[in-house]
Design a protein around this motif. Sequence first.
Motif, PDB file in Angstrom:
ATOM      1  N   LEU A 302      19.069 -31.674 -16.852  1.00 24.27           N
ATOM      2  CA  LEU A 302      17.925 -31.426 -17.417  1.00 24.27           C
ATOM      3  C   LEU A 302      17.777 -31.882 -18.800  1.00 24.27           C
ATOM      4  N   LYS A 303      18.670 -31.813 -19.497  1.00 24.13           N
ATOM      5  CA  LYS A 303      18.399 -31.814 -21.160  1.00 24.13           C
ATOM      6  C   LYS A 303      18.498 -33.662 -21.068  1.00 24.13           C
ATOM      7  N   LYS A 304      17.123 -33.672 -21.830  1.00 26.80           N
ATOM      8  CA  LYS A 304      16.501 -35.297 -21.981  1.00 26.80           C
ATOM      9  C   LYS A 304      18.134 -35.823 -22.853  1.00 26.80           C
ATOM     10  N   THR A 305      18.662 -36.725 -22.402  1.00 26.78           N
ATOM     11  CA  THR A 305      19.815 -37.840 -23.162  1.00 26.78           C
ATOM     12  C   THR A 305      19.517 -39.942 -21.986  1.00 26.78           C
ATOM     13  N   SER A 306      19.694 -40.382 -23.084  1.00 26.25           N
ATOM     14  CA  SER A 306      19.376 -41.691 -22.497  1.00 26.25           C
ATOM     15  C   SER A 306      20.086 -41.543 -21.079  1.00 26.25           C
ATOM     16  N   ILE A 307      21.557 -41.098 -20.584  1.00 27.18           N
ATOM     17  CA  ILE A 307      21.765 -41.023 -19.501  1.00 27.18           C
ATOM     18  C   ILE A 307      21.106 -40.301 -18.591  1.00 27.18           C
ATOM     19  N   SER A 308      20.597 -39.136 -18.628  1.00 26.21           N
ATOM     20  CA  SER A 308      19.794 -38.718 -17.778  1.00 26.21           C
ATOM     21  C   SER A 308      18.095 -38.758 -17.746  1.00 26.21           C
ATOM     22  N   ARG A 309      17.630 -39.642 -18.671  1.00 25.65           N
ATOM     23  CA  ARG A 309      16.316 -40.222 -18.601  1.00 25.65           C
ATOM     24  C   ARG A 309      16.559 -42.087 -18.564  1.00 25.65           C
ATOM     25  N   SER A 310      17.267 -41.825 -16.802  1.00 25.94           N
ATOM     26  CA  SER A 310      17.508 -43.319 -16.498  1.00 25.94           C
ATOM     27  C   SER A 310      17.771 -43.837 -14.650  1.00 25.94           C
ATOM     28  N   ALA A 311      17.738 -44.539 -14.709  1.00 25.58           N
ATOM     29  CA  ALA A 311      17.944 -45.257 -13.203  1.00 25.58           C
ATOM     30  C   ALA A 311      19.148 -44.525 -13.492  1.00 25.58           C
ATOM     31  N   MET A 312      20.149 -44.439 -14.081  1.00 29.56           N
ATOM     32  CA  MET A 312      21.612 -44.255 -13.864  1.00 29.56           C
ATOM     33  C   MET A 312      21.888 -42.881 -13.511  1.00 29.56           C
ATOM     34  N   ALA A 313      20.632 -41.871 -13.703  1.00 29.70           N
ATOM     35  CA  ALA A 313      20.717 -40.026 -13.526  1.00 29.70           C
ATOM     36  C   ALA A 313      21.523 -40.145 -12.520  1.00 29.70           C
ATOM     37  N   PRO A 314      21.940 -38.733 -12.738  1.00 26.57           N
ATOM     38  CA  PRO A 314      22.643 -38.525 -11.754  1.00 26.57           C
ATOM     39  C   PRO A 314      21.620 -37.919 -10.702  1.00 26.57           C
ATOM     40  N   PRO A 315      21.362 -37.548  -9.421  1.00 29.99           N
ATOM     41  CA  PRO A 315      20.015 -36.888  -8.504  1.00 29.99           C
ATOM     42  C   PRO A 315      20.049 -35.352  -8.923  1.00 29.99           C
ATOM     43  N   LEU A 316      18.135 -35.251  -9.288  1.00 33.98           N
ATOM     44  CA  LEU A 316      19.124 -33.404  -9.594  1.00 33.98           C
ATOM     45  C   LEU A 316      17.998 -32.506  -7.927  1.00 33.98           C
ATOM     46  N   SER A 317      18.964 -31.531  -8.562  1.00 34.80           N
ATOM     47  CA  SER A 317      18.292 -30.803  -6.402  1.00 34.80           C
ATOM     48  C   SER A 317      16.904 -29.985  -6.832  1.00 34.80           C
ATOM     49  N   PHE A 318      16.228 -29.662  -6.372  1.00 41.02           N
ATOM     50  CA  PHE A 318      16.170 -28.762  -6.179  1.00 41.02           C
ATOM     51  C   PHE A 318      16.061 -27.800  -4.669  1.00 41.02           C
ATOM     52  N   ASN A 319      15.609 -26.590  -4.999  1.00 39.64           N
ATOM     53  CA  ASN A 319      15.479 -25.589  -4.419  1.00 39.64           C
ATOM     54  C   ASN A 319      14.383 -24.402  -4.371  1.00 39.64           C
ATOM     55  N   ARG A 320      14.179 -23.819  -2.759  1.00 41.26           N
ATOM     56  CA  ARG A 320      12.963 -23.095  -3.102  1.00 41.26           C
ATOM     57  C   ARG A 320      13.516 -21.985  -1.916  1.00 41.26           C
TER      58      ARG A 320
END
Length: 631
Positions: A302-320
């Motif tokens: 979640l923390k913004k980095t050059s990797i996390s804000r690129s197409a190379m970022a690993p997917p996030l998981s969402f749950n409800r």
Amino acid sequence: MVRNAGSVGTYVVAVAAAALASLARAAQPGAASPIAAPMRPLQWGKLNFLHTTDTHGWHGGHLQESQYSADWGDYVSFADHLRRKADERGVDLLLVDTGDRVEGNGLYDASSPKGQYYYDIYREQSVDIICTGNHELYQASTADEEHRQTVPNFKNNYIASNLDYIDPRTGHRVPMAQRYRKFQTKNQKLDIVAFGFLFDFKGNANNTVVQPVRDTIKEQWFQDAIREEADAFVVIGHVGVQMQEFKDIFAAIRKQNWFTPILFFGGHVHVRDATAYDSKSFAIASGRYFETIGWMSVDGALKKTSISRSAMAPPLSFNRRYIDNNLLGLYHHTDLNETTFPTDHGRNVSAAIARARKELNLDYSFGCAPRDYWMTRTPYPHRNSIYSWLEKEVLPDIAVLPSRKHVPRLVIMNTGAIRFDIFKGAFTRDTTYIISPFLSVLNYIPDVPYSVASKVLGLLNNAGQILEAAGAVDARYMAIPEQLAIHESIIYSDKSSSSSSAAQKHLGGHNGDGDGDGSGSQPSLVGGYTTKDDIGDDGDDAVHSNINFYVVPNCIQTEVGIPADDDDDQAKPGTVDLVFFDFIQPWVLMALKFSGGDGYTAKDALPYVDGTFTELMAGWIKKNWPAKCGD
């Protein structure tokens, strides 16, 4: 594709022991004891949320429904325990509320002025992001109190992105609250940019202004806000998650932030629902009437980095999870029990609710309902339909103007005027506001040609697009809110749970220890939510048996003094009094125009009987139902 770790179909059985169920008690005196159910766990992430919406004054819980009988004090305790868990895990938990906190329960509606006790009770919960619903705006006095009490009660946490208030002292138009909020989370220091919207509501009182969402997102302040540095955008709103307003907001934010997570919390349509607008977004709506506490979690970088804000970022998981407001479930999710769960703060809030209910005399009984009357669990017409009961028994008796009692009349009522079911047993002062909290009165237009008046009902129910094209508000707002999301009846062939069955482990205690009564039997399923949303069918925390949902018309009609023979036109009256609820007057006038009554205006609509519909209904019950159950 959004990864939904909850979709694997496995769940554990908890809060199942009969012994535990017999010990636990709902906080409010006289409330139904909570009931055991198979449970699914909460799935924690790095950023987690609890969500309430459309509570409509039900902060005392559901006294007649065991699976929803926890109260606002229990929610205060629950949130405190989950915050502690978040601290221990080094993750963050935020609380969200998306409006319509008023109108719908005696705890709010029975006092004079309305909300005399509610505002102090509600403020005891620490809500991190809060916004306005349409029910805070129907009456000018309600909007005044929202601005005078709730906004300052939550100071920097209240957001009004597209809502203004007319200051009565100056006449100036000012924002109801701040337009957006930027803050850091407690434990991970995540930068959050949050907004708080209302759908494009047009029925607000004249001391407020609701700006259309499409106009708001073009304004400079919004364009600047979506360019702020953020680890996540959080959009809360009194908006259905399938509604266009949220989709427009998402498109505007995503255009400037290709990879930043965008999280939506909605409401208004009174359903449990979840969807995703793309792989880095998630949206949840958490039901109605404090039956549901919503849970959302987000895991990943979640923390913004050059990797996390690129197409190379690993997917996030969402749950409800859609958490039943059931004490046994709250014990389970906190790993606590009847002794260890209540906090001093929570107990004090529950005690304040009990005192308010007593001072408001909410348990006073007008009579005893002979059976259950359902809004949507049975079809209309049906002997167990609340609308058939109103049409056949109540409206003919209460819709009477003594000076015109011999004049034939058509009486039209919108189904949305009724907000809840009637349960067999005592019909109390509280019940009157639960069933009909509004200040609706009966108006009429005298001596309307029957050939014109007889067409109005059909137009109200079947010609919504025609009426809207002619300038009327969306005709669906005459019906119950759930039908903004549910358009067809949902009928099950049997009452078993529709959720996928998987290996269930029988847990006898609140924290998964032991075998309960030793029988190895599973708790029997109670009727309740069996939600299917865009993510799957495993969102509910408690597994229920299915309940049918029958779609109802926008309006129903009672005919008084009119022959029942549809084929005998000669027997029909030449003119009738057309009686209707004042809320639907704009639609009625438009329908009259299309029926051949082109000359009718609001000046032709006159008051029909004294008193609100709620008062008239209570009087009918006192007169017609037994005073005590068992008589």
